[in-house]
Write an enzyme that holds these catalytic residues in place. Structure first.
Site, PDB file in Angstrom:
ATOM      1  N   HIS A 187      33.410  23.048  48.458  1.00  0.00           N
ATOM      2  CA  HIS A 187      33.305  21.654  48.012  1.00  0.00           C
ATOM      3  C   HIS A 187      34.607  20.885  48.125  1.00  0.00           C
ATOM      4  CE1 HIS A 187      29.426  23.124  46.726  1.00  0.00           C
ATOM      5  NE2 HIS A 187      29.076  21.896  47.035  1.00  0.00           N
ATOM      6  N   ASP A 453      24.566  26.333  51.982  1.00  0.00           N
ATOM      7  CA  ASP A 453      24.149  27.549  51.281  1.00  0.00           C
ATOM      8  C   ASP A 453      23.187  28.384  52.113  1.00  0.00           C
ATOM      9  OD1 ASP A 453      25.515  27.675  48.799  1.00  0.00           O
ATOM     10  OD2 ASP A 453      24.402  25.908  48.150  1.00  0.00           O
ATOM     11  N   CYS A 500      20.970  17.942  54.573  1.00  0.00           N
ATOM     12  CA  CYS A 500      22.144  17.353  53.930  1.00  0.00           C
ATOM     13  C   CYS A 500      23.312  18.316  53.898  1.00  0.00           C
ATOM     14  CB  CYS A 500      21.799  16.854  52.538  1.00  0.00           C
ATOM     15  SG  CYS A 500      21.218  18.167  51.453  1.00  0.00           S
TER      16      CYS A 500
HETATM   17  C1  PEP Z   1      24.116  22.749  50.907  1.00  0.00           C
HETATM   18  O1  PEP Z   1      24.106  23.839  50.333  1.00  0.00           O
HETATM   19  O2  PEP Z   1      23.985  22.616  52.142  1.00  0.00           O
HETATM   20  C2  PEP Z   1      24.306  21.515  50.128  1.00  0.00           C
HETATM   21  C3  PEP Z   1      24.206  20.336  50.698  1.00  0.00           C
HETATM   22  O3  PEP Z   1      24.630  21.630  48.816  1.00  0.00           O
HETATM   23  P1  PEP Z   1      26.083  22.008  48.286  1.00  0.00           P
HETATM   24  O4  PEP Z   1      27.038  21.937  49.462  1.00  0.00           O
HETATM   25  O5  PEP Z   1      26.450  21.021  47.247  1.00  0.00           O
HETATM   26  O6  PEP Z   1      25.921  23.389  47.778  1.00  0.00           O
HETATM   27 MG    MG Z   2      23.911  23.958  48.204  1.00  0.00          MG
END
Ligand code: PEP
Ligand code: MG
Length: 569
Positions: A187, A453, A500
């Site tokens: 993140h 993920d 996303c």
């Molecule tokens: C993902 O896992 O692709 C996602 C968009 O969520 P995060 O990156 O916040 O885990």
């Molecule tokens: Mg995620």
């Protein structure tokens, strides 16, 4: 030169500011002259108070009053006669040294707070520890750099930056950052992209070579860090930096275009945000929607769980600023690499496989209901869709939907206005959800594939671990097959399928995802224009035809070669 992971595009040249974690060891001793020890302690408290006033002023000016609240709470503690008085007594009466007196009283006080029933009070334990550390650092002459407090232009070099450290970065002074650990989809890297701040992560122990004040070049695209470059290298990178800025500027012509391929297929290009503050760059880059609002950053900016009212205000503000465009707000996804200081969770062997996201929300329904009520109320102010993260089975989805319905019923009986037809979707980011996506699709309005993920779980590769980042592979045939399966299953059930995760902004893969039939691509605002350039230069029919053979390949290098030779827009 250090070769690491390019986390956020751009080139920065500047002086290094190395943030070291100082380990302070406090020794217990008795003092002869307790009067002068007391004066030493009182002076340190005054110095810490002065530091805090300055931090509060700066944070308020640069980042807004909300982010300063935590430091205001610290100030109150240093002005609390009971807390400070007990330390003074320990020095004066028991004749212990100031450091030891401070540390023992702080630990005892924090322990008392931790045991209290009232959640607000238990959360104060963290503040006691933080503020005592500040005074301890003054007493022991330890210089620490607070990120919110940086005054001069620099490039940050650190072992790691937490997502909340990164969110405090002020771009007026911080030109880029380099970290020892971390991965592209951690993140911290995601925030760097949303800030459009060049960043290189996972540089390993090599960062120890960097000293405070060294001139360094950070190339966030290539993942290179050059320490004290020679004249020719410096000149070369100054030129590259200029070219990068020009090419970014050039892309602005795509800001007001539709995301339509040469042969007329229109998809939606959306942005991922962490707060209402990110919207300026979203609108500048011409996003057509918000495909993911990571609400956990709102929780991270507070020093206690945000109230329903605070959340409502933030969600409403995003919906209003998006002026009728769709905003997908994801419910709290805390855990993994995102932590809340005021919500201590048990240590886990595998935090990414643990008590996280919807799992935590279905357990702590008090937290979940507060958020859902705020969301439902905000739905009256724009086009809101609600999304649940980390769904791994049908039961979780049904439970989450049931609680949402209960919140709607409550609000209805309270006479509160809201959109009666809020669309509900889930993230497909756990392989089990991808495999049963035909079944899940019948119970939701949309899917959004979370590749960050989905890749780590499919390939068993921790997205944070730089040592195995070579295995974290967007092009792995298993990942691409799962994505194609989810899109097909979603379409068979008549729902839209978005993405996303960071893969949605990868310009080499966008034509393949287009070919698989993806409906919406959501990414950091900084990636939107490059993505739109790729889409508007692609031919949808050709992408469809050429992407199918990919599902028969067994090796990711083969897939990369094939894309390069046949599909790249
Ligand atoms: C993902 O896992 O692709 C996602 C968009 O969520 P995060 O990156 O916040 O885990
Ligand atoms: Mg995620």
């Amino acid at each position: 030169m250090l070769k690491a992971i390019g986390a956020s595009l751009g080139i920065a040249i500047g002086k290094a500011l190395v943030i070291r974690e100082e380990v302070v060891e406090v020794k217990e001793s008795k003092v002869k002259d307790s009067k002068s020890e007391l004066i030493r302690f009182n002076n340190a408290v005054q110095e810490a108070i002065a530091q805090l006033h300055k931090v509060i002023e700066d944070v308020k000016e640069k980042l807004g009053s909300e982010k300063a609240e935590i430091f205001e709470a610290h100030l109150c503690m240093l002005e609390d006669p009971e807390f400070i008085g007990s330390i003074q007594k320990k020095i004066e009466n028991d004749k212990f040294n100031a450091e030891y007196s401070l540390q023992t009283i702080a630990q005892d006080t924090a322990a008392i707070f931790e045991k209290m029933d009232n959640k607000y009070m238990t959360e104060r334990a963290t503040d006691i520890r933080d503020v005592s550390k500040r005074v301890l650092n003054v007493l022991m002459g330890v210089k620490v750099t607070s990120i919110a407090d940086i005054q001069e232009e620099c490039i940050l070099v650190a072992k790691d930056l937490t997502p909340s450290d990164t969110a405090q970065i002020d771009k007026a002074n911080v030109l880029a950052f380099v970290t020892e650990i971390g991965g592209r989809t951690a993140h911290t890297s995601i925030i760097a992209r949303s800030l459009e701040l060049p960043a290189v992560v996972g540089a390993g122990k090599g960062i120890c070579e960097i000293k405070d004040g060294d001139l360094i070049i950070v190339d966030g695209g290539e993942g290179n860090v050059i320490i004290n470059p020679d004249k020719a290298t410096l000149k070369d990178y100054e030129k590259r930096r200029k070219e990068f800025i020009e090419s970014t500027h050039e892309l602005l012509k795509y800001a007001n275009m539709k995301s339509t391929t040469i042969d007329g297929k229109t998809v939606e290009l959306a942005a991922n945000i962490g707060s209402a503050g990110d919207l300026e760059s979203v609108l500048k880059n011409g996003a057509e929607a918000i495909g993911l609002f990571r609400t956990e950053f709102l929780y991270m900016s507070k020093d206690a769980l945000p109230t329903e009212e605070e959340q409502f205000t933030e969600y409403k503000s995003v919906l209003e600023k998006m002026n009728g465009k769709t905003v997908i707000i994801r419910t709290l996804d805390i855990g993994g690499d995102k932590k809340l200081d005021y919500l201590p969770l048990d240590e886990e062997m595998n935090p990414f496989l643990g008590y996280r996201a919807i799992r935590l929300c279905l357990d702590r329904t008090d937290i979940f209901r507060t958020q859902l009520r705020a969301l439902v109320r905000a739905s009256a102010y724009g086009k809101l869709k609600i999304m649940f993260p980390m769904i791994c089975n049908l039961q979780e989805l049904r439970m989450a939907k049931k609680i949402l319905e209960q919140c709607k019923d409550e609000l209805k009986s309270e006479g509160v206005a809201f959109d009666k037809d809020i669309k509900v979707g889930i993230m497909i980011e756990i392989p089990s959800a991808a495999v049963i996506s035909d079944i899940l699709a019948k119970e939701v309005d949309f899917f959004s594939i979370g590749t960050n993920d989905l890749i780590q779980y499919t390939l068993a590769v921790d997205r944070m671990n730089e040592k195995i980042s070579y295995l974290y592979d967007f092009y792995h045939p298993a990942v691409l097959r799962l994505i194609s399966l989810v899109i097909d299953n979603g379409h068979k059930a008549g729902i839209t399928v978005n993405m996303c995760g960071e893969m949605a902004g990868d310009t080499n893969l966008i034509p393949v995802l287009l070919g698989f039939g993806l409906d919406e691509f959501s990414m950091s605002a900084a990636s939107i224009l490059r993505a739109r350039k790729t889409i508007t230069n692609s031919n949808f029919e050709k992408c469809q035809k050429l992407s199918q053979p990919i599902l028969t390949f067994g090796d990711s290098d083969e897939i990369k070669e094939y894309i390069k030779a046949n599909i790249k827009a």
